[in-house]
Design an enzyme around this catalytic site. Structure first.
Site, short mmCIF file in Angstrom:
data_model
loop_
_atom_site.label_atom_id
_atom_site.label_comp_id
_atom_site.label_asym_id
_atom_site.label_seq_id
_atom_site.Cartn_x
_atom_site.Cartn_y
_atom_site.Cartn_z
N ARG A 64 49.79 7.24 27.66
CA ARG A 64 50.08 8.68 27.72
C ARG A 64 50.54 9.12 26.33
NH1 ARG A 64 47.46 8.47 31.52
NH2 ARG A 64 47.88 9.16 33.66
N GLU A 84 49.47 14.43 23.15
CA GLU A 84 50.48 15.32 23.71
C GLU A 84 50.49 16.61 22.90
OE1 GLU A 84 53.39 16.74 26.22
OE2 GLU A 84 52.12 14.99 26.47
N HIS A 117 40.07 11.41 26.75
CA HIS A 117 40.63 10.74 27.94
C HIS A 117 39.50 10.14 28.79
CE1 HIS A 117 44.41 10.76 30.71
NE2 HIS A 117 43.73 9.63 30.80
#
Length: 342
Positions: free
Chosen positions: A253, A279, A300
């Site tokens: 992440r 992020e 992703h």
């Protein structure tokens, strides 16, 4: 044609996920296989448990087959599902929909996280090997100059022989990466506070502290789940200790990494980065990483996609077949493990 053995009891089962997730993962062949081990309840895929049709289905369901976009199965939903005894998830993390109320009732939960770990691990290994040969940079240069490279003058640091790869976290994916790296002439370091040196050695890695991992590794691959304790774990200080021209790969992440510090290190050319997550998940159009020569950003895509969804579906069907036969799940999710898993 794939078939599943019949075990007699076919528990009434409802599908609960976003309709587009159901269309992607649950092919007609998968639905046929599910029908061999359960009674698929009629009606739409449940993406909203609050509707009258959903309540009617929930009253009969013993099992929910869930997927991406499943709404939380909370106390109100469970009140409408008095017979519910199991949840079989066709994706990885169950945090978004399996609530404390499910654990309190003792509902058995299975996840396809093991199946989803494989393509992420394959992506990671591919990027480790490509980074070692500097394939992307050299291909870009070759496209620009369109002349033969003087391969006898390639720097000695190029290549994958004897390089050191640091794995941050022995998660399902981290462990699979270590397994897939075994055939290669690489040194593998591992940092995971829950893994002993003996356990790391059994996996095929050397256990080290997090500081040593970043200081020694030619490639650091991040596989840490995003938890309150791991937010910003890959700090500015750790990034500053990375070897010149080292590579950081993140398939976990984006918030696990101090992205500002990583951006500065990449833009300066001190490190190289391969990011399948950021992020925020899509960086602003003017973010400097988009145009950074030392950064590769992918959308992703490392997790299951395309024909890899069949692996998730097959695992879910097998898990439901085991549960219907009274054997129990091969891939259960334990509530006591949630504090340190995705």
């Amino acid at each position: 044609m794939r078939t599943m053995p019949s075990h007699g009891h076919r528990p009434p089962t409802a599908l609960a996920m976003a309709p587009d997730a159901a269309a992607a993962v649950l092919t007609p062949d998968t639905l046929r296989l599910l029908g061999q081990v359960c009674e698929l309840l009629p009606g739409p895929v449940l993406d909203d448990f609050a509707t009258d049709p959903a309540r009617s289905v929930l009253r009969r369901a013993e099992v929910l087959v869930t997927g991406w976009g499943c709404a939380p199965v909370d106390e109100e939903v469970l009140a409408e599902a008095p017979r519910l005894r199991a949840i079989v998830h066709t994706a990885g993390s169950v945090r978004g929909h399996v609530t404390q109320a499910c654990w309190d009732r003792g509902i058995a939960v299975s996840s396809a996280a093991t199946a989803n770990a494989l393509p992420v691990a394959e992506y990671t290994v591919a990027m480790i090997l490509l980074a070692g040969k500097r394939v992307l940079e050299r291909a870009a240069r070759f496209r620009a100059v369109r002349q033969a490279e003087d391969w006898l003058n390639v720097p000695r640091e190029v290549g994958n022989f004897g390089r050191t790869v640091g794995i941050l976290s022995a998660s399902l994916i981290g462990r699979r990466v270590i397994e897939l790296l075994r055939p290669y002439d690489l040194r593998v370091l591992l940092h995971d506070p829950y893994v002993t040196p003996e356990e790391a050695a059994e996996l095929g890695a050397q256990a080290v502290g997090i500081g040593e991992l970043f200081a020694r590794s030619d490639v650091v691959s991040v596989h840490t789940p995003l938890l309150p304790a791991t937010r910003g774990l890959v700090s500015r200080n750790l990034i500053a200790t990375m070897r010149p021209d080292a590579v950081l790969i993140n398939t976990a992440r984006g918030a696990v990494v101090d992205q500002d510090a990583l951006t500065e290190a990449a833009v300066s050319g001190r490190v190289r980065v391969v990011l399948d997550v950021t992020e925020p998940e899509v960086l602003p159009p003017d973010h400097p990483l988009w145009t950074c020569d030392h950064a590769l950003i992918t959308p992703h895509l490392a997790g299951s996609q395309g024909n890899e969804w069949d692996r998730l579906a097959d695992l879910a069907v097998a898990e439901l077949g085991r549960w219907a036969a009274g054997i129990g799940f091969a891939h259960p999710v334990r509530p006591e493990h949630l504090a340190r898993s995705a």
